[in-house]
Structure formats: C-alpha cells, structure tokens
Design an enzyme around this catalytic site. Sequence first.
Site, mmCIF file in Angstrom:
data_model
loop_
_atom_site.group_PDB
_atom_site.id
_atom_site.type_symbol
_atom_site.label_atom_id
_atom_site.label_comp_id
_atom_site.label_asym_id
_atom_site.label_seq_id
_atom_site.Cartn_x
_atom_site.Cartn_y
_atom_site.Cartn_z
ATOM 1 N N TYR A 1 -0.978 0.572 10.735
ATOM 2 C CA TYR A 1 -1.783 0.115 9.002
ATOM 3 C C TYR A 1 -0.570 -0.187 8.052
ATOM 4 O O TYR A 1 0.007 -1.095 7.969
ATOM 5 C CB TYR A 1 -2.933 0.825 8.370
ATOM 6 C CG TYR A 1 -2.731 0.135 7.280
ATOM 7 C CD1 TYR A 1 -3.845 -1.189 6.739
ATOM 8 C CD2 TYR A 1 -2.720 0.297 6.521
ATOM 9 C CE1 TYR A 1 -4.272 -1.528 5.304
ATOM 10 C CE2 TYR A 1 -2.866 0.362 4.707
ATOM 11 C CZ TYR A 1 -3.482 -0.466 5.138
ATOM 12 O OH TYR A 1 -3.890 -1.095 3.578
ATOM 13 N N SER B 1 0.862 -1.284 -0.319
ATOM 14 C CA SER B 1 0.106 -0.132 -0.003
ATOM 15 C C SER B 1 1.052 1.462 -0.153
ATOM 16 O O SER B 1 2.257 1.547 0.604
ATOM 17 C CB SER B 1 -0.820 0.098 1.364
ATOM 18 O OG SER B 1 -1.430 0.948 1.693
ATOM 19 N N GLU C 1 0.095 3.725 1.319
ATOM 20 C CA GLU C 1 0.122 4.504 3.164
ATOM 21 C C GLU C 1 2.104 2.992 3.155
ATOM 22 O O GLU C 1 2.148 4.571 4.719
ATOM 23 C CB GLU C 1 -1.000 3.386 3.670
ATOM 24 C CG GLU C 1 -0.308 3.844 5.378
ATOM 25 C CD GLU C 1 -1.601 5.402 5.754
ATOM 26 O OE1 GLU C 1 -2.316 6.026 4.612
ATOM 27 O OE2 GLU C 1 -1.265 5.556 7.003
HETATM 28 P P1 NAP Z 1 -11.581 -4.144 1.864
HETATM 29 O O1 NAP Z 1 -12.124 -4.167 1.423
HETATM 30 O O2 NAP Z 1 -11.468 -4.098 3.339
HETATM 31 O O3 NAP Z 1 -11.218 -6.410 1.785
HETATM 32 C C1 NAP Z 1 -10.200 -6.813 2.657
HETATM 33 C C2 NAP Z 1 -11.100 -8.011 3.174
HETATM 34 O O4 NAP Z 1 -10.336 -9.035 3.690
HETATM 35 C C3 NAP Z 1 -12.545 -8.461 3.547
HETATM 36 O O5 NAP Z 1 -13.008 -9.778 2.466
HETATM 37 C C4 NAP Z 1 -11.913 -9.055 4.422
HETATM 38 O O6 NAP Z 1 -13.608 -9.658 5.207
HETATM 39 C C5 NAP Z 1 -10.966 -9.562 4.465
HETATM 40 N N1 NAP Z 1 -9.825 -10.065 5.331
HETATM 41 C C6 NAP Z 1 -10.020 -9.379 6.911
HETATM 42 N N2 NAP Z 1 -9.298 -9.596 8.005
HETATM 43 C C7 NAP Z 1 -8.819 -11.236 7.626
HETATM 44 C C8 NAP Z 1 -8.365 -11.918 8.211
HETATM 45 N N3 NAP Z 1 -8.031 -11.946 9.508
HETATM 46 N N4 NAP Z 1 -8.830 -13.533 7.448
HETATM 47 C C9 NAP Z 1 -9.399 -14.059 6.260
HETATM 48 N N5 NAP Z 1 -10.257 -12.814 5.692
HETATM 49 C C10 NAP Z 1 -9.503 -11.222 6.289
HETATM 50 O O7 NAP Z 1 -10.373 -4.085 1.065
HETATM 51 P P2 NAP Z 1 -10.217 -3.964 -0.760
HETATM 52 O O8 NAP Z 1 -10.198 -1.991 -0.205
HETATM 53 O O9 NAP Z 1 -10.694 -5.115 -1.091
HETATM 54 O O10 NAP Z 1 -8.471 -3.935 -0.276
HETATM 55 C C11 NAP Z 1 -7.639 -5.042 -0.113
HETATM 56 C C12 NAP Z 1 -6.028 -5.306 -0.140
HETATM 57 O O11 NAP Z 1 -5.441 -4.028 -0.548
HETATM 58 C C13 NAP Z 1 -5.977 -4.997 1.266
HETATM 59 O O12 NAP Z 1 -5.533 -5.955 2.161
HETATM 60 C C14 NAP Z 1 -5.673 -3.356 1.719
HETATM 61 O O13 NAP Z 1 -5.245 -3.123 3.116
HETATM 62 C C15 NAP Z 1 -4.702 -3.219 0.039
HETATM 63 N N6 NAP Z 1 -4.933 -1.789 -0.379
HETATM 64 C C16 NAP Z 1 -5.954 -1.770 -1.139
HETATM 65 C C17 NAP Z 1 -6.044 -0.200 -0.889
HETATM 66 C C18 NAP Z 1 -7.640 0.548 -1.532
HETATM 67 O O14 NAP Z 1 -7.450 1.500 -1.765
HETATM 68 N N7 NAP Z 1 -8.648 -0.223 -2.124
HETATM 69 C C19 NAP Z 1 -5.033 0.388 -1.411
HETATM 70 C C20 NAP Z 1 -3.960 0.000 -1.136
HETATM 71 C C21 NAP Z 1 -3.536 -1.502 -0.472
HETATM 72 P P3 NAP Z 1 -14.930 -9.170 5.458
HETATM 73 O O15 NAP Z 1 -15.427 -8.699 4.745
HETATM 74 O O16 NAP Z 1 -15.445 -10.530 6.863
HETATM 75 O O17 NAP Z 1 -14.152 -7.874 6.805
HETATM 76 O O1 F7E Z 2 -9.236 8.617 4.194
HETATM 77 C C1 F7E Z 2 -9.142 11.462 5.337
HETATM 78 C C2 F7E Z 2 -8.647 10.484 6.274
HETATM 79 O O2 F7E Z 2 -10.075 5.803 5.236
HETATM 80 C C3 F7E Z 2 -8.571 8.396 3.135
HETATM 81 C C4 F7E Z 2 -7.076 2.700 2.348
HETATM 82 O O3 F7E Z 2 -7.151 1.578 1.106
HETATM 83 O O4 F7E Z 2 -6.441 3.658 1.202
HETATM 84 C C5 F7E Z 2 -6.747 3.736 2.279
HETATM 85 O O5 F7E Z 2 -6.445 4.353 3.349
HETATM 86 C C6 F7E Z 2 -8.221 10.217 3.702
HETATM 87 C C7 F7E Z 2 -7.330 10.242 5.262
HETATM 88 O O6 F7E Z 2 -8.300 6.108 3.267
HETATM 89 C C8 F7E Z 2 -13.147 11.476 7.333
HETATM 90 O O7 F7E Z 2 -7.522 11.475 7.277
HETATM 91 C C9 F7E Z 2 -11.440 13.061 6.592
HETATM 92 O O8 F7E Z 2 -6.465 11.351 5.309
HETATM 93 O O9 F7E Z 2 -11.070 6.901 2.738
HETATM 94 P P1 F7E Z 2 -9.049 6.735 3.633
HETATM 95 P P2 F7E Z 2 -6.645 5.675 3.392
HETATM 96 O O10 F7E Z 2 -6.009 6.176 4.919
HETATM 97 O O11 F7E Z 2 -6.271 6.383 3.279
HETATM 98 C C10 F7E Z 2 -4.796 3.284 1.296
HETATM 99 C C11 F7E Z 2 -3.515 3.786 0.146
HETATM 100 C C12 F7E Z 2 -5.150 1.773 1.335
HETATM 101 O O12 F7E Z 2 -4.211 0.654 1.822
HETATM 102 C C13 F7E Z 2 -5.843 1.335 3.007
HETATM 103 O O13 F7E Z 2 -6.182 0.630 2.937
HETATM 104 O O14 F7E Z 2 -9.671 10.615 4.349
HETATM 105 N N1 F7E Z 2 -10.981 11.419 6.165
HETATM 106 N N2 F7E Z 2 -12.437 12.293 7.117
HETATM 107 C C14 F7E Z 2 -11.362 10.554 6.404
HETATM 108 N N3 F7E Z 2 -11.313 9.100 5.988
HETATM 109 C C15 F7E Z 2 -12.775 8.338 6.662
HETATM 110 N N4 F7E Z 2 -12.254 7.019 6.812
HETATM 111 N N5 F7E Z 2 -12.974 8.706 7.076
HETATM 112 C C16 F7E Z 2 -13.593 10.099 7.392
HETATM 113 O O15 F7E Z 2 -14.381 10.875 7.889
#
Ligand code: NAP
Ligand code: F7E
Length: 381
Positions: free
Chosen positions: A157, A134, A136
């Site tokens: 994270y 990620s 992050e």
């Molecule tokens: P998501 O919608 O939160 O999906 C995560 C999945 O992981 C869910 O199906 C969840 O199950 C499952 N899970 C969580 N804990 C688990 C455990 N202990 N054992 C087995 N399964 C588990 O996330 P996403 O947006 O699809 O992201 C996919 C991956 O990419 C994640 O690893 C995330 O950290 C990474 N990532 C995401 C982003 C983004 O912007 N979306 C960016 C960079 C990296 P439940 O439904 O039961 O909770």
């Molecule tokens: O926050 C700000 C918050 O939770 C984005 C995950 O998919 O991307 C994701 O992480 C921004 C942050 O995503 C609220 O502080 C303001 O600056 O949508 P987010 P994230 O933290 O960037 C990375 C790449 C991953 O890998 C992660 O899995 O928005 N923000 N107000 C807020 N964020 C949330 N959630 N809620 C608020 O009310």
Amino acid sequence: MEKKVALITGIGGQDGSYLAELLLKKGYIVRGIIRRASWPNTKRIDHLNIERSKESAVAPFFIRYADLSDAISIRAVLEEFKPDEIYNLASQSHVGISFKCPESTLNFNALGPLRILDAIRDMKLDCKYYQASSSEMFGISPPPQNEETPMLPQSPYGIAKLAAFHTTKMYRNAYGIFASNGILFNHESPRRGLNFVTKKITRGIADIIVGNKKKIVLGNLDAKRDWGFSKEYVEAMWKILQHDKPDDFVISTKETHTVREFVEEGFNLMGLDWKNFVEVSDMYKRPAEVPVLLGDSSKAEKVLGWKPKTKFKELVHMMVAYDLKERMEQLGYLPIEPNVKKSDEFYIEKGRELAKKLKKHKWQIELDGTSPFLQERKKNL
Ligand code: NAP
Ligand code: F7E
C-alpha cells in the site's frame, strides 16, 4: 458565476462521502464514480439523493460506474463531466490487505492515478487534481514526519501511494498540471470501514455491550497512530485545491496514541476493563509494521489556515456512541426514531447501564432480559 464541477473518485468511501457533503454545501455540482459491486456500495451517500434519472449536465449530484483499473471508463467520465476539480480518493485503502493483494493494490493505487493524470494531459483538460497520499509512505522514518521527511514505505500500500505521490509531482513539473498531494495521517469517523482498527474496536465494544460478541481479537497493540476526524480532513483537501499554486501538504493532529490507548479509552467509557475483552492474535499482525506515525502539519496550518479541532478522546467518544446507537437500535434496546436527535452522551450513558449487567468474569455475557429482542432469543434457546 457558473457553478464549479467536482469529480470525486471513491465517493462511496468514508472521505468521499464527507467531501461530497462539503462540496454540495459549497454550491458545487458534484460528480462521483463508483465501481460495480454485487451488493450496494453507496450506503454512505444514499442520503444525498443521488440522481440516477436526470442527465448529468443538470443534476446536482450524479454518479457513474468507472474503475481506476479501467482507463476507458476514466476517460469516459472525464469526457462527460469535464470537471474543474478532481479529488482522487479511490483506492484499496487497507494496509494489511495490501500484503495479501499486492498486485491489485499497485494497479488501483499507483496506476489508477497515472491513468487519470495522463488522461488530463492527453485531453488537455483545464482542471485541478488532488491525490489522496498517505502517511503510510513515511513507513519507518522516525517521527515527527513532515513534508521533508524521507519516505521509507513498509507495505505494498505504502509503495503504491509513494509511486502515485511522485507521479502527481511529475505531472505537475513536467506538464504544468495543477496537481497536489494531501499527505493525510490516519483519520477516522463513524463511517470508517469495518476492518480498520478504530472501527473494529468501537464496533466490537458495542457488540460486547449488547451481547452480540464476547471479545475483540486484535494484532499489534503497540503501534502508534496520529488519528484525526475525517470530516475535518476533507476540508483540508478542498483548501489544498483552492491554494494559489499546486503543492504538497501534511495533514495531521500532531498527537500520537497507541492502539492500546484507543482500546483502553473506549472500554473506559463503558466503565469496563479492556483486558477482560481483548485478545491478541498473530493473525492480525502484518509482515512489516509502521511503528509510529506522528504528523507535523505546521505547513498546512501556516499556508492554508487549516487546523484540526477534534481531539483523540472526542473521536473515540463519537465513534463508540455511534456504534452503540446502531447496535442498540438493531437489537431492540432502543426504539428506532429517525427524526429524534439525541446527544452522543445519551448513548454512552445507555451503554454504561448495559455494561453494568455484564458479569464480572472474563467474557461471560449475562442475558438478563433487558432487551425485548434478547428475551425472545432466550425463549428460543
Ligand atoms: P475507503 O473508505 O476505503 O474508500 C475508498 C473508496 O475507493 C471506496 O469507495 C471504494 O469503493 C473505492 N475504490 C476502491 N478501489 C476502486 C477502484 N479500483 N475503482 C474505483 N473505486 C475504487 O477509504 P477512505 O478512508 O475514504 O480514504 C480515501 C482515500 O484516502 C484513499 O485513497 C485512502 O487510501 C487515502 N487515505 C486514507 C487515510 C485514512 O486514514 N482514512 C489516510 C491517508 C490516505 P468500494 O466501496 O466499492 O470498495
Ligand atoms: O491500522 C494495528 C495495525 O488498519 C492501524 C488507512 O486508512 O491509515 C490507515 O492505515 C494500526 C496498525 O490503519 C489491528 O497493525 C492492531 O499499526 O486501522 P489500520 P493503517 O494501517 O494505519 C493510513 C494513513 C492509510 O493511508 C490507510 O489507507 O493498528 N492493528 N490490530 C490493527 N489494524 C487492523 N486493521 N486490525 C487489527 O485487528
């Protein structure tokens, strides 16, 4: 030629569901793991006709219970499925929540990948491994961020993902496993989890439009993110594993926008001034913030031929349209017609019509009787 078997962890999540669709379309046999939940967690993949009765050896799409914190369960599914490709997408994916649950976040997100990689090594599985790394991990490193940028994570994270990133590289270098990292910047979609900021905004707008809600409460509006479309990002995951050697790739749009801009664009679509509907609370601010993420995905473009198509405004439009459709159908503003496909613009236009009926002053919703559901509710007030 024999079909390839792909195992997707986190198959019930946003990315897992799009990746399952993509791989099924490509002719893969798709296997997934879900964890036990007290309420269904397969909503995003139910439309793919998960086999539950056939033997896993013959069903095109089959899921098993397993958990990344449970090495026994991981070994059991690897034993049963013998995948050619593993996409490790499962994680506790919410950065804000990782401050509240740091220990389980590290357990799932850092030790989970270690458990899978070590099982691959120990069982001598001949398979490729994709790690969902990620942006992050870059934390406070100044933008633009690419594969060479120092990683300075700011959250449990980010720290957990960085440990998994290095674990993946270590298993590649030490044991010759085809293990690659996709360093993905934020990617969203109508299937995004409800407590990520984009979905919270678009769902919030739809709720305001139908009279369900008066305001959206957010945290830091100044944070900048590089937001892409999940469906396109899972193609990059697949390409990373089809590359001739294991490697690490940044996947991003090369554009960044503030949370405020996202809010503004969403409310603009409805012809509304966001300032009348958004409140800021410290409750949603994080103990430490990542101020700016802006990815430079030139390497993926050059080496993999991957490039994103969906622009920021299109993403906001798509997500607002989806949430409006869902809410308007639920509340009876529109009939539910599963077999009728209408354009996103249709729902945006309907939303705009309803928005005109919201009273001018702050947060006052006029229940004007447009919806049969609301008429009923008014009668019972
Ligand atoms: P998501 O919608 O939160 O999906 C995560 C999945 O992981 C869910 O199906 C969840 O199950 C499952 N899970 C969580 N804990 C688990 C455990 N202990 N054992 C087995 N399964 C588990 O996330 P996403 O947006 O699809 O992201 C996919 C991956 O990419 C994640 O690893 C995330 O950290 C990474 N990532 C995401 C982003 C983004 O912007 N979306 C960016 C960079 C990296 P439940 O439904 O039961 O909770
Ligand atoms: O926050 C700000 C918050 O939770 C984005 C995950 O998919 O991307 C994701 O992480 C921004 C942050 O995503 C609220 O502080 C303001 O600056 O949508 P987010 P994230 O933290 O960037 C990375 C790449 C991953 O890998 C992660 O899995 O928005 N923000 N107000 C807020 N964020 C949330 N959630 N809620 C608020 O009310």
